[in-house]
Design an enzyme around this catalytic site. Structure first.
Site, short mmCIF file in Angstrom:
data_model
loop_
_atom_site.label_atom_id
_atom_site.label_comp_id
_atom_site.label_asym_id
_atom_site.label_seq_id
_atom_site.Cartn_x
_atom_site.Cartn_y
_atom_site.Cartn_z
N TRP A 18 62.93 70.45 60.77
CA TRP A 18 63.37 69.42 61.72
C TRP A 18 64.63 68.73 61.22
O TRP A 18 65.53 68.44 62.01
CB TRP A 18 62.24 68.42 62.00
CG TRP A 18 61.03 69.10 62.54
CD1 TRP A 18 59.80 69.18 61.97
CD2 TRP A 18 60.94 69.85 63.76
NE1 TRP A 18 58.95 69.92 62.75
CE2 TRP A 18 59.62 70.34 63.85
CE3 TRP A 18 61.85 70.16 64.78
CZ2 TRP A 18 59.19 71.12 64.93
CZ3 TRP A 18 61.43 70.93 65.85
CH2 TRP A 18 60.11 71.40 65.92
N ASP A 22 63.64 59.92 61.32
CA ASP A 22 62.70 60.68 62.14
C ASP A 22 61.31 60.49 61.53
O ASP A 22 61.03 61.01 60.46
CB ASP A 22 63.10 62.17 62.13
CG ASP A 22 62.14 63.04 62.93
OD1 ASP A 22 61.12 62.54 63.43
OD2 ASP A 22 62.43 64.27 63.03
N LYS A 60 52.39 63.73 67.70
CA LYS A 60 51.79 63.95 66.39
C LYS A 60 50.80 62.83 66.04
O LYS A 60 49.70 63.09 65.62
CB LYS A 60 52.87 64.04 65.29
CG LYS A 60 54.03 64.98 65.61
CD LYS A 60 53.69 66.42 65.38
CE LYS A 60 54.69 67.42 65.93
NZ LYS A 60 56.08 67.20 65.64
#
Ligand SMILES: *Cc1c(COP(=O)(O)O)cnc(C)c1O
Length: 358
Positions: free
Chosen positions: A102, A170, A194
């Site tokens: 990511w 993030d 998540k």
């Protein structure tokens, strides 16, 4: 129906209270007699949902009026573009750390808009550790990092000292898993699926003073944070259902409290890592000091046992344990809503599997 233990990395397990509230609202939302799926986002009942979800984020993170909270679409992945579009100006450089898939994607997108300085990377060892001891150049327009590397199972617990450079993060896979000083950040984002809700919305928290530092060039309306903030997540139709589920998950998180959530998450992670280290058949794949409490990556020492173990897990109703397709092995995601009892069931299965091989 007997219980399935859900170790999925995302979309992932949610608190039962949020599931039940969703089931009810699909039939009759807030006493309107209408399904949540067929109400106007401008109805007063739904506006109250967005307002409460926004306020809950502020309450849980103890944020004041110097921060704005919005729920956007496009996933965490669109944030990889929106951040540099809004803050990486002509001739400026943004600093990033590369700690996984990511983070790499965030870097790739930022390069479309300006200069990127990758100040540290763990790519040399397949992202199995968190780089430390790097410096963030004082003239960077912001510093971006990822707290929890969902695919590799490493986590950053200490907030980097950015030396006055705006801090952008993030937190898709560990937000609300433990207390942290949110006031240190200029921007935090997290895809909901998540640790705080279903797929379909992304939480973005922006410090207002940082908002004022946006680049002066014209941005597409939908990609300008200012537009979404001014309109309270309602510039266009928001993810009506997803924000509703987030609101209920956030109610549960607030009720538990971040200190207790951390204790819960630590107990689950300790239980599993201790078994990985004890069990003769398994081995962890990341540096011990960087082990994530959210995503536990491990492998069988004998690779031939892997599919057999996964089948055994399935027979024990242990679901979602296969590692990400890019790394293989096993991954147990222990997000907030997973109970200790589920981790115990996995540990029991690992012990039984060890006995069956001895
Ligand atoms: C899952 C994940 C993403 C991507 O999220 P999308 O909502 O699918 O775009 C980004 N960052 C991290 C840390 C993730 O875990």
């Amino acid at each position: 129906m007997s219980k399935v233990h859900n170790f999925s990395a995302g979309p992932a397990i949610l608190p039962q209270s949020a599931i039940q509230a969703s089931v009810d609202a699909l039939q009759n939302f807030a006493g309107t007699g209408l399904s949540l799926l067929e109400v106007s986002h401008r109805s007063k009942e739904y506006e109250a949902v967005v307002a409460e979800a926004t306020q809950l984020v502020k309450d849980i993170l103890k944020l004041g009026d110097d921060y704005a909270v919005v729920f956007l679409q496009g996933g965490a992945s669109l944030q990889f573009d929106m951040i540099p579009m809004n803050w990486l100006g002509e001739g400026q450089t943004a600093a990033y750390t590369n700690t996984g898939v990511w983070a790499s994607r965030a870097i790739k997108e930022a390069k479309l808009f300006g200069n990127v300085n990758v100040v540290a990377s763990s790519e040399d060892q397949n992202f199995s550790y968190i780089p430390k001891g790097y410096t963030i150049p004082a003239d960077a327009c912001y510093f971006h990092y990822t707290t929890n590397n969902t695919i590799y199972g490493t986590e950053v617990f200490d907030i980097p000292n950015a030396n006055g450079v705006p801090l952008v993060c993030d937190m898709s896979s560990d937000i609300f898993s433990r207390p942290f000083d949110a006031s240190k950040y200029d921007l935090i984002y997290a895809g909901a699926q998540k640790n705080m809700g279903p797929a379909g919305t992304t939480l973005v928290i922006v410090k207002k003073s940082f908002l004022e530092k946006r680049v002066s060039k014209k941005l597409p309306t939908m990609l300008d944070y200012g537009v979404h903030i001014e309109n309270g997540s309602m510039y266009n139709t928001p993810s009506v259902f997803a924000i509703f589920v987030c609101m209920h998950t956030l109610r549960w998180i607030k009720q538990v409290g971040l200190e207790a959530m951390e204790a819960r998450n630590k107990a689950k992670a300790d239980l599993l890592y201790n078994e990985i280290d004890r069990n003769s058949l398994f081995v962890g794949t990341v540096a011990k000091e960087d082990r994530s409490r959210m995503n536990v990556n491990f492998v069988l020492k004998n690779k031939e046992h892997e599919s057999e173990f996964l089948k055994y897990c399935e027979s024990k109703k242990l679901s979602g344990l296969k590692g990400h397709r890019s790394v293989g092995g096993l991954r147990a995601s222990l997000y907030n809503a997973l109970e200790l009892e589920s981790v115990q069931a996995l540990v029991d299965a690992m012990r039984e599997f060890e006995q069956s091989k001895s």
